[in-house]
Design a protein around this motif. Structure first.
Motif, mmCIF file in Angstrom:
data_model
loop_
_atom_site.group_PDB
_atom_site.id
_atom_site.type_symbol
_atom_site.label_atom_id
_atom_site.label_comp_id
_atom_site.label_asym_id
_atom_site.label_seq_id
_atom_site.Cartn_x
_atom_site.Cartn_y
_atom_site.Cartn_z
ATOM 1 N N ARG A 48 0.843 -1.202 0.000
ATOM 2 C CA ARG A 48 0.000 0.000 0.000
ATOM 3 C C ARG A 48 0.879 1.254 0.000
ATOM 4 O O ARG A 48 0.626 2.209 -0.729
ATOM 5 N N GLU A 49 1.925 1.247 0.825
ATOM 6 C CA GLU A 49 2.849 2.382 0.882
ATOM 7 C C GLU A 49 3.600 2.547 -0.442
ATOM 8 O O GLU A 49 3.848 3.662 -0.892
ATOM 9 N N LEU A 50 3.969 1.431 -1.057
ATOM 10 C CA LEU A 50 4.657 1.481 -2.345
ATOM 11 C C LEU A 50 3.755 2.109 -3.401
ATOM 12 O O LEU A 50 4.190 2.965 -4.172
ATOM 13 N N LYS A 51 2.503 1.701 -3.443
ATOM 14 C CA LYS A 51 1.565 2.279 -4.417
ATOM 15 C C LYS A 51 1.414 3.776 -4.180
ATOM 16 O O LYS A 51 1.412 4.562 -5.128
ATOM 17 N N SER A 52 1.326 4.158 -2.919
ATOM 18 C CA SER A 52 1.201 5.574 -2.585
ATOM 19 C C SER A 52 2.449 6.349 -3.022
ATOM 20 O O SER A 52 2.341 7.432 -3.609
ATOM 21 N N ALA A 53 3.631 5.804 -2.740
ATOM 22 C CA ALA A 53 4.879 6.474 -3.125
ATOM 23 C C ALA A 53 4.978 6.585 -4.642
ATOM 24 O O ALA A 53 5.390 7.627 -5.173
ATOM 25 N N TYR A 54 4.586 5.540 -5.348
ATOM 26 C CA TYR A 54 4.620 5.543 -6.815
ATOM 27 C C TYR A 54 3.629 6.575 -7.366
ATOM 28 O O TYR A 54 3.983 7.389 -8.218
ATOM 29 N N SER A 116 9.687 -3.817 -0.897
ATOM 30 C CA SER A 116 8.726 -2.745 -1.180
ATOM 31 C C SER A 116 8.982 -1.533 -0.304
ATOM 32 O O SER A 116 8.876 -0.390 -0.774
ATOM 33 N N ASP A 117 9.326 -1.754 0.963
ATOM 34 C CA ASP A 117 9.673 -0.640 1.845
ATOM 35 C C ASP A 117 10.888 0.118 1.309
ATOM 36 O O ASP A 117 10.906 1.356 1.287
ATOM 37 N N GLU A 118 11.892 -0.630 0.876
ATOM 38 C CA GLU A 118 13.098 -0.002 0.324
ATOM 39 C C GLU A 118 12.762 0.806 -0.932
ATOM 40 O O GLU A 118 13.249 1.928 -1.114
ATOM 41 N N ARG A 119 11.917 0.251 -1.786
ATOM 42 C CA ARG A 119 11.546 0.941 -3.021
ATOM 43 C C ARG A 119 10.728 2.197 -2.714
ATOM 44 O O ARG A 119 10.917 3.233 -3.356
ATOM 45 N N SER A 120 9.839 2.114 -1.734
ATOM 46 C CA SER A 120 9.044 3.292 -1.349
ATOM 47 C C SER A 120 9.961 4.431 -0.911
ATOM 48 O O SER A 120 9.767 5.584 -1.314
#
Length: 138
Positions: A48-54, A116-120
């Motif tokens: 969810r955080e990754l989608k938000s960051a993207y 995913s956390d790292e990518r965010s």
């Protein structure tokens, strides 16, 4: 009037504490099932955080650059390649576990969550890099 102000203050403080005290499946993990549930929860939150960051990055780039030089397309391509790399890395990381088992799924979910956390963090850092750079001089 003073008592009304105290009631309002008490309600605000109680609401803030209630928000802090929300439990998650990762509280007091003691069993394999709790570990499984925690890993699934962490994966869900991280994605969810990754989608938000993207989505935030795409919007920032649209606002700042429009579709200059196909930047949005480049970001989409990079994200697709990153997902392939993430999945390949997680396959390597979970290779010792029996596919379909809870142990495998927990390890897989933990790997996906971590990547995913790292990518965010990386996607969010792109904005700060753009703001920190001085404007080019003409």
């Amino acid at each position: 009037m003073k008592s009304m102000a105290w009631l309002v203050l008490l309600a605000v403080v109680s609401g803030a504490q209630a928000g802090e005290e929300e439990s998650t499946p990762c509280d007091n993990v003691e069993t394999d099932q709790q570990s499984f549930d925690c890993a699934a929860f962490n994966k869900q939150i991280a994605e969810r955080e990754l989608k938000s960051a993207y989505d935030d990055l795409i919007q920032r780039m649209r606002d700042q650059y429009g579709d200059e030089a196909g930047l949005e397309s480049q970001i989409e391509s990079a994200e697709k390649v990153w997902r392939q790399l993430r999945d390949a890395d997680c396959k390597v990381e979970t290779h010792t576990e029996q596919p379909g088992s809870k142990t495998f799924q927990s390890a897989w979910n933990s790997c996906i969550a971590q990547r995913s956390d790292e990518r965010s963090e990386y996607l969010r850092s792109l904005d700060s890099q753009d703001r920190d750079e001085p404007a080019p001089e003409d």
